[in-house]
Design a protein around this motif. Sequence first.
Motif, PDB file in Angstrom:
ATOM      1  N   TYR A 263       0.836  -1.207   0.000  1.00  9.90           N
ATOM      2  CA  TYR A 263       0.000   0.000   0.000  1.00  9.90           C
ATOM      3  C   TYR A 263       0.873   1.260   0.000  1.00  9.90           C
ATOM      4  CZ  TYR A 263      -3.480   3.371   1.681  1.00  9.90           C
ATOM      5  OH  TYR A 263      -4.297   4.452   1.810  1.00  9.90           O
TER       6      TYR A 263
ATOM      7  N   GLN B 148       1.015   4.152  -2.784  1.00  8.50           N
ATOM      8  CA  GLN B 148       0.739   5.551  -2.451  1.00  8.50           C
ATOM      9  C   GLN B 148       1.892   6.451  -2.907  1.00  8.50           C
ATOM     10  OE1 GLN B 148      -2.449   6.022  -1.742  1.00  8.50           O
ATOM     11  NE2 GLN B 148      -2.343   6.773   0.358  1.00  8.50           N
TER      12      GLN B 148
ATOM     13  N   ASN C 145     -10.552   9.011   5.168  1.00  9.23           N
ATOM     14  CA  ASN C 145     -10.102   9.596   6.438  1.00  9.23           C
ATOM     15  C   ASN C 145     -11.277   9.791   7.386  1.00  9.23           C
ATOM     16  OD1 ASN C 145      -7.475   9.682   5.719  1.00  9.23           O
ATOM     17  ND2 ASN C 145      -7.417  11.875   5.251  1.00  9.23           N
TER      18      ASN C 145
ATOM     19  N   LYS D  46     -12.167   6.523   8.760  1.00  8.09           N
ATOM     20  CA  LYS D  46     -11.170   5.937   9.658  1.00  8.09           C
ATOM     21  C   LYS D  46     -11.103   6.645  11.003  1.00  8.09           C
ATOM     22  CE  LYS D  46      -7.400   5.941   7.043  1.00  8.09           C
ATOM     23  NZ  LYS D  46      -6.049   5.682   6.485  1.00  8.09           N
ATOM     24  N   TYR D  47     -11.163   8.007  10.939  1.00 14.61           N
ATOM     25  CA  TYR D  47     -10.895   8.781  12.162  1.00 14.61           C
ATOM     26  C   TYR D  47     -12.159   9.298  12.830  1.00 14.61           C
ATOM     27  CZ  TYR D  47      -6.349   8.556   9.909  1.00 14.61           C
ATOM     28  OH  TYR D  47      -5.225   8.100   9.298  1.00 14.61           O
TER      29      TYR D  47
ATOM     30  N   ASP E  81     -16.793  15.191   9.294  1.00 17.91           N
ATOM     31  CA  ASP E  81     -17.035  14.049  10.199  1.00 17.91           C
ATOM     32  C   ASP E  81     -17.141  14.535  11.633  1.00 17.91           C
ATOM     33  OD1 ASP E  81     -14.431  13.917  11.651  1.00 17.91           O
ATOM     34  OD2 ASP E  81     -13.643  13.583   9.632  1.00 17.91           O
TER      35      ASP E  81
ATOM     36  N   PHE F 241       2.919  12.831   7.130  1.00 21.64           N
ATOM     37  CA  PHE F 241       2.591  13.359   8.451  1.00 21.64           C
ATOM     38  C   PHE F 241       1.363  12.646   8.990  1.00 21.64           C
ATOM     39  CE2 PHE F 241       0.193  16.019  11.286  1.00 21.64           C
ATOM     40  CZ  PHE F 241       1.157  16.401  12.212  1.00 21.64           C
ATOM     41  N   ARG F 242       1.508  12.152  10.199  1.00 21.62           N
ATOM     42  CA  ARG F 242       0.342  11.555  10.848  1.00 21.62           C
ATOM     43  C   ARG F 242       0.255  12.097  12.262  1.00 21.62           C
ATOM     44  NH1 ARG F 242       1.702   5.547   9.807  1.00 21.62           N
ATOM     45  NH2 ARG F 242       3.722   6.539   9.986  1.00 21.62           N
ATOM     46  N   VAL F 243      -0.954  12.447  12.683  1.00 19.70           N
ATOM     47  CA  VAL F 243      -1.100  13.108  13.986  1.00 19.70           C
ATOM     48  C   VAL F 243      -0.618  12.197  15.100  1.00 19.70           C
ATOM     49  CG1 VAL F 243      -2.744  14.088  15.625  1.00 19.70           C
ATOM     50  CG2 VAL F 243      -2.986  14.557  13.177  1.00 19.70           C
TER      51      VAL F 243
ATOM     52  N   GLY G 165      -2.582   3.659   7.996  1.00 19.95           N
ATOM     53  CA  GLY G 165      -2.309   4.775   7.082  1.00 19.95           C
ATOM     54  C   GLY G 165      -0.832   4.971   6.804  1.00 19.95           C
ATOM     55  N   THR G 166      -0.565   5.735   5.745  1.00 21.42           N
ATOM     56  CA  THR G 166       0.826   6.032   5.391  1.00 21.42           C
ATOM     57  C   THR G 166       1.130   7.524   5.554  1.00 21.42           C
ATOM     58  OG1 THR G 166       0.223   6.499   3.109  1.00 21.42           O
ATOM     59  CG2 THR G 166       0.827   4.236   3.623  1.00 21.42           C
ATOM     60  N   GLY G 167       0.106   8.347   5.708  1.00 22.07           N
ATOM     61  CA  GLY G 167       0.319   9.797   5.811  1.00 22.07           C
ATOM     62  C   GLY G 167       0.515  10.450   4.466  1.00 22.07           C
ATOM     63  N   LEU G 168       0.169   9.712   3.398  1.00 20.02           N
ATOM     64  CA  LEU G 168       0.356  10.286   2.055  1.00 20.02           C
ATOM     65  C   LEU G 168      -0.956  10.742   1.415  1.00 20.02           C
ATOM     66  CD1 LEU G 168       2.974   7.794   0.615  1.00 20.02           C
ATOM     67  CD2 LEU G 168       3.359  10.168   1.195  1.00 20.02           C
ATOM     68  N   GLY G 169      -2.074  10.283   2.000  1.00 16.49           N
ATOM     69  CA  GLY G 169      -3.384  10.574   1.405  1.00 16.49           C
ATOM     70  C   GLY G 169      -3.614  12.066   1.179  1.00 16.49           C
ATOM     71  N   LEU G 170      -3.493  12.869   2.231  1.00 13.66           N
ATOM     72  CA  LEU G 170      -3.790  14.297   2.111  1.00 13.66           C
ATOM     73  C   LEU G 170      -2.764  15.024   1.232  1.00 13.66           C
ATOM     74  CD1 LEU G 170      -5.113  15.209   5.674  1.00 13.66           C
ATOM     75  CD2 LEU G 170      -6.412  14.971   3.554  1.00 13.66           C
TER      76      LEU G 170
HETATM   77  N1  ATP Z   1     -10.895  13.338   9.107  1.00  9.43           N
HETATM   78  C1  ATP Z   1      -9.866  13.260   9.925  1.00  9.43           C
HETATM   79  N2  ATP Z   1     -10.035  13.256  11.267  1.00  9.43           N
HETATM   80  C2  ATP Z   1      -8.993  13.189  12.114  1.00  9.43           C
HETATM   81  N3  ATP Z   1      -7.699  13.150  11.693  1.00  9.43           N
HETATM   82  C3  ATP Z   1      -7.457  13.145  10.380  1.00  9.43           C
HETATM   83  C4  ATP Z   1      -8.516  13.206   9.425  1.00  9.43           C
HETATM   84  N4  ATP Z   1      -7.965  13.201   8.204  1.00  9.43           N
HETATM   85  C5  ATP Z   1      -6.648  13.132   8.383  1.00  9.43           C
HETATM   86  N5  ATP Z   1      -6.333  13.098   9.689  1.00  9.43           N
HETATM   87  C6  ATP Z   1      -4.972  13.040  10.266  1.00  9.43           C
HETATM   88  O1  ATP Z   1      -4.071  13.481   9.293  1.00  9.43           O
HETATM   89  C7  ATP Z   1      -3.111  12.481   9.033  1.00  9.43           C
HETATM   90  C8  ATP Z   1      -2.749  12.500   7.560  1.00  9.43           C
HETATM   91  O2  ATP Z   1      -3.831  12.017   6.790  1.00  9.43           O
HETATM   92  P1  ATP Z   1      -3.543  11.255   5.443  1.00  9.43           P
HETATM   93  O3  ATP Z   1      -4.810  10.954   4.794  1.00  9.43           O
HETATM   94  O4  ATP Z   1      -2.571  12.069   4.698  1.00  9.43           O
HETATM   95  O5  ATP Z   1      -2.770   9.981   5.899  1.00  9.43           O
HETATM   96  P2  ATP Z   1      -3.334   8.634   6.490  1.00  9.43           P
HETATM   97  O6  ATP Z   1      -4.807   8.640   6.505  1.00  9.43           O
HETATM   98  O7  ATP Z   1      -2.657   8.439   7.809  1.00  9.43           O
HETATM   99  O8  ATP Z   1      -2.780   7.564   5.473  1.00  9.43           O
HETATM  100  P3  ATP Z   1      -3.326   7.225   4.012  1.00  9.43           P
HETATM  101  O9  ATP Z   1      -4.397   8.208   3.718  1.00  9.43           O
HETATM  102  O10 ATP Z   1      -2.126   7.399   3.176  1.00  9.43           O
HETATM  103  O11 ATP Z   1      -3.781   5.866   4.098  1.00  9.43           O
HETATM  104  C9  ATP Z   1      -3.734  11.203   9.469  1.00  9.43           C
HETATM  105  O12 ATP Z   1      -2.774  10.282   9.877  1.00  9.43           O
HETATM  106  C10 ATP Z   1      -4.595  11.640  10.667  1.00  9.43           C
HETATM  107  O13 ATP Z   1      -3.792  11.700  11.807  1.00  9.43           O
END
Ligand code: ATP
Length: 450
Positions: free
Chosen positions: A283, A287, A354, A357-358, A380, A398-400, A410-415
Amino acid sequence: MKLQTRIQLFTTVVLIVLLLAANTSIYFIFKNTSISSELNRLSNISNHILIEMNEKPDISMESMLQAYLLSDGLIRTVIKKERNPSIQVFTDNAYRTIPSSYYEKQFEGVIEFENSMFAIVSIPAISESGEIINLQLIENIDLLYENIQELKWVLVMTTIVVIIILYVTSGFVGRLILLPIQRLTNTMNMIEKRGSFEKIAVACESKDEINKMAMTFNRMMTKLEASYLKQEQFVSDASHELKTPLTVIDSYIKMLKRWGKERPDMLEEAIHSIESESHHMKYLTEQLLQLAKVEEGIEYEKEVVDIAAIVGSTIQRLQPSFKHTIHFLNASGYSYVKIHEQSFVQLLVILLDNANKYSDDSITVEMTESKGYVSISVKDKGVGIPKDAQAYVFDRMFRVDKTRSRKTGGTGLGLAIAKKVVEQHDGKIILESVEGMGSNFIVTLPKLEV
Ligand SMILES: Nc1ncnc2c1ncn2[C@@H]1O[C@H](COP(=O)(O)OP(=O)(O)OP(=O)(O)O)[C@@H](O)[C@H]1O
Ligand SMILES: [Mg+2]
């Protein structure tokens, strides 16, 4: 050619042209006015002689001319067709031989005789005997020519001196102007050699162009340094991300080698972990590839589509696999936007994934329109993002909360991918979030009026 030499040459050439034009004009104006005032004077005297000739016919012509004799010259009368003057009075014997010529009309001019210059005025008149004659006044103007010559030399000398002074001073001024640039170039060279992101010392009080250039350079250096550090961070994060699953896989393989045959329970756990880690790696690499490829082809493959329909169908497609309900509110009706459909869907999936997931509650997707723009918000009611982390969520990897994110896979690449996609569409993505309350990602794209 060096800038300094160019400045020096240009200013010198311009000044040479200006000086030559000004001095030549001065020379000719002075020469012409001096000669014409001399000729005017002679012509006035001739007129006086003629008036007196009329008024006093009893005075002989010769004695009349004698009375008006010039300080250095001759007065003569010339009869048509006669080679020699009929009467002539002169101050110097040598003037007798000045060749005489008869003019039909009044004549004023300058003649040269035996290396001397003479001003001549010839006026037609009637002699005592009733013949038509030329009354000619000829004056030596050598002194005037000497003055003109002197003026010529003065002008030539001042031109040469001014040009030399200007050439030297323009070189000096050029050096003075270019010195700060030279200093700037030296510092830049040093920075280049050291390969560092050093800044140039800027004098705060000065607001000149050089200072502005140095400030721009410093700003550029700060940006370059930031992007270099980000890049470095990304490479180190990516290799770390890849190393972790590899280490896990490696340790499980070692364990299997040792105990695998005797402990089937361990075998099961190891296979499960190896599978999940290799999935994560797959994955992650996918990404990474996506992120690298986001810009490819987007510009050329854009189409005008109704994005409300695309948002609706994407939600429908995702809903079965989501743990939370997605509500779709569309206040805008049809919204035509020029997009790259595949990338736009990818962007929606990233935001919805996201939110899924969150969060532990339903998700709301809302479409609104404003003048020239259409906005899609994905909201959300989940964990939210802390204020200090909000500026970084769009950064790569970056992941919180790393431990939490690792659990969610997650990989932190989505956003980061989402942001690139939005930028490729000349749009904007912003985040509104309160920790513990939820997050709202708002994408704004330029709308097409249909
Ligand atoms: N809707 C959300 N609510 C809370 N935190 C979020 C949300 N979207 C993103 N984040 C935070 O921002 C970080 C970066 O999000 P991003 O989508 O880039 O990466 P990811 O979800 O960890 O991995 P991937 O999307 O690559 O599977 C996440 O790890 C999460 O900590
Ligand atoms: Mg994500």
